[in-house]
Design an enzyme around this catalytic site. Sequence first.
Site: not given
Ligand code: AMP
Length: 509
Positions: A266, A30, A2, A103-104
Amino acid sequence: MCGIIGLVGRRGYHINQLLYDGLTVLQHRGQDAAGIMTEYEGKYHLRKSNGLVKDVFYKRHMQNLVGSIGIGHVRYPTAGSSSAAEAQPFYVNYPFGISLAHNGNLTNADEIKLLLTSEHRRHVNTTSDSELLLNLLAMELHTRTHNLNIDGELHVDVNTIFSAVSALHKQITGGYACVSLISGYGILAFRDPNGIRPLIYGSREIEGETEWIIASESVAIHALGFEVVRDVEPGEAIFITSSGQIFSQQCAEEINHSPCIFEHVYLSRPDSIIDGISVYQARLNQGQRLAERIREEFPEHDIDAVIPVPDSGRYAALQMANALNVEYREGFVKNRYIGRTFIMGGQAIRKKSVRRKLNAIPHEFAGKNVLLVDDSIVRGNTSAQIVEMAREVGAKKVYFASAAPPVRYPNVYGIDMPAVSEFIANGRTIKEIGKEIGADKIFYQTLEDLVEVTSINGEQSWDTSCFSGEYVTGDVTSEYLEKLELARNDSAKSNGSVNEGMIGLHNDE
Ligand code: AMP
């Protein structure tokens, strides 16, 4: 994950617009819900609801959010907590009136809930661990202040507040970065003893007066025209009085700074600096190192172009192209105006949504061997579909690189990740993952490399749990992980509670 923000402005000036702008800058942390709580002349004003910041706050809400002090929150969806009633900030009226944004994730939430409800007869209205945290803080403040005669004067000194935070640290475990508005007193901010989630503060001088800001990421501080002072240290608490005086104290007995490395992969914006490390530079370093490994592993490579998966794959991809001496090309266009997927969760929806979000430029693929780069692979939906799209528009060979190692373990410190059974890396070798996503070759960063190149300021400890299965708080049991697995799988999420009828603090509709 968050985003949180707290602001203490000059008396007589409203900070609602600053809080709103700050939340839009933190929106990437978020998109599920947003909320702002301000205080003016002893009264709280709250607006919170599900949705993006731009959709939650209308002019009429903003007009109600008066005051020169306030906190805000943007929420990421997690299992069991996507109702509007669980949007933050949360509020308790006793003692003083305290609101909190967090956040956490707490790893001993069940224990704390039992303590609060059975022993202290506190009422907990939601399934959110942030509400537990708030009640525990309220309880610790109450214990220390119930003999004081509150008559509007500042009877509670900062040491009392810091001592309540020390007591909190002794009882809770997990990842937590918090801002809390204590009515009549000021804003309290604190960070867990491992500093897992980021928290930073800044200030600015206007006409001889100091205004203060606390936020999840430095980008919010800069974007709002403030200067960064420094990160909140792991275990430290900062208290800023309503009149702008600042105090700080280390409140944890033992600290072990181990920030979440996934922030640098990310989660955070690349223009943020967390604990002295530029997220952008960390991502370039990740690309550089991965390219060096590809050169070792695949010396006679036949890659014609490096193409990022937008947006998060761009930084690593740019550096990889440089290091491989191959052209960097944009091959996918992202639709920035994509609407909400109204039925949340579920593999079928997720699969469809990649194609709604990204479209290939055929010319960049036709007859070429391309290396597609993403920051990470989680479920593998994105990578599988991107590979398929590249082939459909004529790519000869499709290689795939992930700037992070395989995600194999649950995150328990506040990142919403699917159940372990849904990770593409679960039970698969790297070769098998490549096959599963349909790539001719797949390259993953190793954890050792990720740690080394992200530790820009010298050797340091990290929370790498989703790659290594090692949890820095040392309290994560297999029973806990089993429970989490059940809560996070798709069927649990699609049954997620919707408690729209819950009674909360009056929302300034
Ligand atoms: P997928 O492998 O289809 O689940 O999606 C991977 C992509 O989601 C990667 O390109 C990341 O940029 C993004 N990503 C990584 N971790 C998260 C997360 N916790 N929530 C949403 N997107 C994420």
